[in-house]
Write a protein that holds these residues in place. Structure first.
Motif, PDB file in Angstrom:
ATOM      1  N   PRO A  45       0.833  -1.213   0.000  1.00 39.64           N
ATOM      2  CA  PRO A  45       0.000   0.000   0.000  1.00 39.64           C
ATOM      3  C   PRO A  45       0.871   1.268   0.000  1.00 39.64           C
ATOM      4  O   PRO A  45       1.918   1.289   0.659  1.00 39.64           O
ATOM      5  CB  PRO A  45      -0.800  -0.125   1.307  1.00 39.64           C
ATOM      6  CG  PRO A  45      -0.775  -1.575   1.636  1.00 39.64           C
ATOM      7  CD  PRO A  45       0.516  -2.110   1.107  1.00 39.64           C
ATOM      8  N   ILE A  46       0.415   2.268  -0.741  1.00 38.04           N
ATOM      9  CA  ILE A  46       1.275   3.450  -0.985  1.00 38.04           C
ATOM     10  C   ILE A  46       1.745   4.151   0.304  1.00 38.04           C
ATOM     11  O   ILE A  46       2.872   4.637   0.371  1.00 38.04           O
ATOM     12  CB  ILE A  46       0.595   4.436  -1.972  1.00 38.04           C
ATOM     13  CG1 ILE A  46       1.605   5.513  -2.405  1.00 38.04           C
ATOM     14  CG2 ILE A  46      -0.670   5.045  -1.403  1.00 38.04           C
ATOM     15  CD1 ILE A  46       1.241   6.290  -3.628  1.00 38.04           C
ATOM     16  N   LYS A  47       0.923   4.154   1.338  1.00 35.27           N
ATOM     17  CA  LYS A  47       1.328   4.851   2.571  1.00 35.27           C
ATOM     18  C   LYS A  47       2.529   4.156   3.222  1.00 35.27           C
ATOM     19  O   LYS A  47       3.415   4.799   3.768  1.00 35.27           O
ATOM     20  CB  LYS A  47       0.152   4.926   3.553  1.00 35.27           C
ATOM     21  CG  LYS A  47      -0.943   5.857   3.058  1.00 35.27           C
ATOM     22  CD  LYS A  47      -2.131   5.883   3.961  1.00 35.27           C
ATOM     23  CE  LYS A  47      -3.243   6.678   3.297  1.00 35.27           C
ATOM     24  NZ  LYS A  47      -4.479   6.690   4.062  1.00 35.27           N
ATOM     25  N   TYR A  48       2.562   2.831   3.148  1.00 37.30           N
ATOM     26  CA  TYR A  48       3.683   2.068   3.687  1.00 37.30           C
ATOM     27  C   TYR A  48       4.920   2.264   2.806  1.00 37.30           C
ATOM     28  O   TYR A  48       6.045   2.343   3.303  1.00 37.30           O
ATOM     29  CB  TYR A  48       3.327   0.575   3.777  1.00 37.30           C
ATOM     30  CG  TYR A  48       2.261   0.285   4.806  1.00 37.30           C
ATOM     31  CD1 TYR A  48       2.606  -0.112   6.094  1.00 37.30           C
ATOM     32  CD2 TYR A  48       0.905   0.417   4.511  1.00 37.30           C
ATOM     33  CE1 TYR A  48       1.636  -0.369   7.053  1.00 37.30           C
ATOM     34  CE2 TYR A  48      -0.077   0.170   5.454  1.00 37.30           C
ATOM     35  CZ  TYR A  48       0.294  -0.233   6.720  1.00 37.30           C
ATOM     36  OH  TYR A  48      -0.664  -0.476   7.665  1.00 37.30           O
ATOM     37  N   ASN A 101      -7.356   9.028   1.078  1.00 37.10           N
ATOM     38  CA  ASN A 101      -7.668   7.774   0.411  1.00 37.10           C
ATOM     39  C   ASN A 101      -6.427   7.334  -0.391  1.00 37.10           C
ATOM     40  O   ASN A 101      -5.825   8.148  -1.084  1.00 37.10           O
ATOM     41  CB  ASN A 101      -8.864   8.040  -0.517  1.00 37.10           C
ATOM     42  CG  ASN A 101      -9.256   6.832  -1.305  1.00 37.10           C
ATOM     43  OD1 ASN A 101      -8.514   6.384  -2.162  1.00 37.10           O
ATOM     44  ND2 ASN A 101     -10.430   6.303  -1.001  1.00 37.10           N
ATOM     45  N   SER A 102      -6.061   6.041  -0.301  1.00 40.07           N
ATOM     46  CA  SER A 102      -4.828   5.567  -0.951  1.00 40.07           C
ATOM     47  C   SER A 102      -4.860   5.739  -2.470  1.00 40.07           C
ATOM     48  O   SER A 102      -3.843   6.074  -3.079  1.00 40.07           O
ATOM     49  CB  SER A 102      -4.593   4.098  -0.616  1.00 40.07           C
ATOM     50  OG  SER A 102      -4.302   3.978   0.738  1.00 40.07           O
ATOM     51  N   ALA A 103      -6.038   5.529  -3.086  1.00 41.42           N
ATOM     52  CA  ALA A 103      -6.142   5.660  -4.551  1.00 41.42           C
ATOM     53  C   ALA A 103      -5.898   7.113  -4.967  1.00 41.42           C
ATOM     54  O   ALA A 103      -5.189   7.374  -5.955  1.00 41.42           O
ATOM     55  CB  ALA A 103      -7.511   5.190  -5.014  1.00 41.42           C
ATOM     56  N   VAL A 104      -6.467   8.037  -4.206  1.00 38.82           N
ATOM     57  CA  VAL A 104      -6.269   9.472  -4.513  1.00 38.82           C
ATOM     58  C   VAL A 104      -4.793   9.825  -4.362  1.00 38.82           C
ATOM     59  O   VAL A 104      -4.210  10.530  -5.192  1.00 38.82           O
ATOM     60  CB  VAL A 104      -7.151  10.352  -3.575  1.00 38.82           C
ATOM     61  CG1 VAL A 104      -6.865  11.827  -3.786  1.00 38.82           C
ATOM     62  CG2 VAL A 104      -8.625  10.059  -3.797  1.00 38.82           C
ATOM     63  N   LEU A 108      -2.353  11.291  -7.179  1.00 42.15           N
ATOM     64  CA  LEU A 108      -1.597  12.539  -6.979  1.00 42.15           C
ATOM     65  C   LEU A 108      -0.106  12.294  -7.171  1.00 42.15           C
ATOM     66  O   LEU A 108       0.591  13.107  -7.761  1.00 42.15           O
ATOM     67  CB  LEU A 108      -1.838  13.095  -5.569  1.00 42.15           C
ATOM     68  CG  LEU A 108      -3.153  13.828  -5.328  1.00 42.15           C
ATOM     69  CD1 LEU A 108      -3.269  14.241  -3.872  1.00 42.15           C
ATOM     70  CD2 LEU A 108      -3.219  15.082  -6.199  1.00 42.15           C
ATOM     71  N   PHE A 109       0.372  11.160  -6.657  1.00 39.72           N
ATOM     72  CA  PHE A 109       1.795  10.824  -6.801  1.00 39.72           C
ATOM     73  C   PHE A 109       2.156  10.716  -8.285  1.00 39.72           C
ATOM     74  O   PHE A 109       3.179  11.247  -8.730  1.00 39.72           O
ATOM     75  CB  PHE A 109       2.111   9.510  -6.070  1.00 39.72           C
ATOM     76  CG  PHE A 109       3.583   9.186  -6.036  1.00 39.72           C
ATOM     77  CD1 PHE A 109       4.367   9.554  -4.953  1.00 39.72           C
ATOM     78  CD2 PHE A 109       4.193   8.541  -7.101  1.00 39.72           C
ATOM     79  CE1 PHE A 109       5.719   9.271  -4.936  1.00 39.72           C
ATOM     80  CE2 PHE A 109       5.553   8.262  -7.089  1.00 39.72           C
ATOM     81  CZ  PHE A 109       6.318   8.621  -6.004  1.00 39.72           C
ATOM     82  N   GLY A 110       1.283  10.016  -9.045  1.00 47.11           N
ATOM     83  CA  GLY A 110       1.511   9.870 -10.481  1.00 47.11           C
ATOM     84  C   GLY A 110       1.631  11.220 -11.165  1.00 47.11           C
ATOM     85  O   GLY A 110       2.545  11.447 -11.962  1.00 47.11           O
ATOM     86  N   LEU A 274       2.764   7.442 -15.602  1.00 48.07           N
ATOM     87  CA  LEU A 274       1.554   7.022 -16.326  1.00 48.07           C
ATOM     88  C   LEU A 274       1.052   5.674 -15.806  1.00 48.07           C
ATOM     89  O   LEU A 274      -0.155   5.453 -15.690  1.00 48.07           O
ATOM     90  CB  LEU A 274       1.830   6.952 -17.832  1.00 48.07           C
ATOM     91  CG  LEU A 274       2.185   8.299 -18.471  1.00 48.07           C
ATOM     92  CD1 LEU A 274       2.577   8.117 -19.929  1.00 48.07           C
ATOM     93  CD2 LEU A 274       1.023   9.293 -18.356  1.00 48.07           C
ATOM     94  N   LYS A 275       1.980   4.788 -15.464  1.00 43.89           N
ATOM     95  CA  LYS A 275       1.615   3.473 -14.940  1.00 43.89           C
ATOM     96  C   LYS A 275       0.895   3.621 -13.584  1.00 43.89           C
ATOM     97  O   LYS A 275      -0.092   2.926 -13.309  1.00 43.89           O
ATOM     98  CB  LYS A 275       2.895   2.627 -14.813  1.00 43.89           C
ATOM     99  CG  LYS A 275       2.719   1.278 -14.185  1.00 43.89           C
ATOM    100  CD  LYS A 275       2.311   0.219 -15.193  1.00 43.89           C
ATOM    101  CE  LYS A 275       2.146  -1.137 -14.524  1.00 43.89           C
ATOM    102  NZ  LYS A 275       1.033  -1.892 -15.015  1.00 43.89           N
ATOM    103  N   MET A 276       1.419   4.518 -12.755  1.00 45.78           N
ATOM    104  CA  MET A 276       0.790   4.766 -11.431  1.00 45.78           C
ATOM    105  C   MET A 276      -0.639   5.285 -11.623  1.00 45.78           C
ATOM    106  O   MET A 276      -1.566   4.866 -10.937  1.00 45.78           O
ATOM    107  CB  MET A 276       1.590   5.820 -10.636  1.00 45.78           C
ATOM    108  CG  MET A 276       2.944   5.373 -10.154  1.00 45.78           C
ATOM    109  SD  MET A 276       2.891   4.292  -8.719  1.00 45.78           S
ATOM    110  CE  MET A 276       2.696   5.445  -7.382  1.00 45.78           C
TER     111      MET A 276
END
Lengths: 282, 94
Positions: A45-48, A101-104, A108-110, A274-276
């Motif tokens: 998961p992105i937060k980890y 939210n992890s998806a958001v 945003l990271f992408g 783009l993949k993210m």
């Protein structure tokens, strides 16, 4: 996460070495590569993943700064002033990130690494043309407030005066938010601010930024560590690889060909970005 | 005469950073050696290694505060203390 197998450990260390080499050659923190790698390849998961990235930033910053501080290349006074807004930005953004939210966050990271890739590409073009903004050291020789360091590659003492600290103070808050929100070092903000705005020579600006990013990463990691977001086993092997890669990168790579690598990896970063984005939207 | 020179100060800050990373690497290596013998010891050593790495910048900023105080640059010492307070607040208000 379950226990890491020997293959996982080797894979993590090798990727860490790759990131460490890239970091020292291209002057970027490992975050732009570590976070996508852990989320897209290891399905962390992105937060980890952000927490692991920040731990590796502390390691690279500490090992590189230990050399630059002793050499007098990192401006400790300027760094200490700018670390105040950077730490504040880092803490506030970490608190926001934990609630997001992890998806958001991944989306945003992408979008966030697109300008990083763009700036890396521009840097590669500049390096090719050998155009770096550096103040004239003769201008500041007699200024009692000027800062001096010895540039071994040029074989002379460089003097400079720091300007516009108040504006840099505001920008440093932005650098801190990048650290807390996305697990990036924030050097992409700090280096141009110190170089262009404050008139700090490029080498000193890079060294000072590197000195500072460890502290802003620490401000975020302290919160994430106490909330259980730091996967110690994963972080340890990644960090060992990054430290080894950093040493290899500094010792063995021919830095005159940096612009080619920078151009290649700016495209690689665009693909990762783009993949993210795609992995969230699909 | 102030015997605490700028050079000594920078050397101390540099040492804190260097030994923080070295301690992390040694503990991580020890952890891996102990993994087949005791998994709980392995976990404890890894936790300690990561904890030492995380507190390295805190020790560094504490050393900066002390160093600037000894150099009689109280303004910078105060800035460093402000950072320490911010870090502490970050952990307690989460």
């Amino acid at each position: 996460m379950s226990e890491l197998s020997f293959i996982h450990i080797i894979f993590l260390i090798l990727f860490g070495v790759f990131v460490g080499v890239l970091g020292s050659v291209m002057g970027v923190g490992g975050g732009v590569f570590i976070v996508p790698f852990l989320t897209l390849v290891f399905h962390i998961p992105i937060k980890y993943a952000i927490a692991v990235s920040l731990v590796s930033i502390i390691a690279t910053s500490s090992s590189v700064a230990s050399v630059n501080v002793e050499k007098g290349l990192a401006n400790v006074r300027l760094g200490t002033i700018l670390e105040i807004p950077m730490a504040a930005g880092s803490i506030i953004s970490t608190l926001i990130m934990m609630k997001m939210n992890s998806a958001v966050l991944q989306l945003l990271f992408g979008f966030m690494i697109l300008p990083v890739a763009g700036s890396m590409y521009i840097k590669s073009r500049k390096e090719r043309k050998k155009k770096v903004f550096d103040p004239n050291p003769e201008e500041h020789k007699n200024d009692p407030k000027s800062v001096k360091y010895f540039d071994h590659s040029e074989g002379r003492e460089i003097s400079y005066s720091v300007k516009k600290i108040k504006t840099a103070f505001a920008f440093s808050f932005l650098g801190g938010t990048m650290s807390g929100l996305f697990g990036l070092g924030g050097g992409i903000v700090q280096v141009p601010v110190m170089n262009i705005l404050c008139g700090v020579p490029m080498k000193a600006a890079t060294a000072t930024s590197n000195f500072m990013i460890g502290l802003s990463a620490c401000a975020s990691v302290l919160i994430l560590f106490s909330e259980g977001y730091v996967l110690n086993e994963l972080a340890v092997f990644m960090v060992i690889g990054v430290v080894i890669g950093g040493i290899l990168g500094m010792k063995f790579l021919n830095k005159t060909k940096n612009h080619v690598l920078q151009a290649i990896f700016s495209f690689l970063l665009m693909i990762i970005s783009l993949k993210m984005i795609w992995s969230v939207l699909k | 005469m102030n015997e605490f020179s700028e050079k000594k100060f920078l050397s101390l800050v540099s040492s804190v950073l260097k030994y923080g990373v070295i301690s992390f690497i040694i503990l991580s290596f020890l952890a891996y050696l102990f993994k087949p013998i005791s998994f709980s010891l392995y976990k404890k050593l890894l936790d300690t290694a990561v904890f030492i790495l995380i507190i390295t910048p805190i020790l560094r900023i504490s050393m900066i505060s002390y160093g600037f105080y000894r150099l009689n640059e109280k303004r910078y010492s105060f800035y460093a203390i402000t950072i320490l307070v911010l870090l502490f607040l970050g952990v307690i208000i989460k």
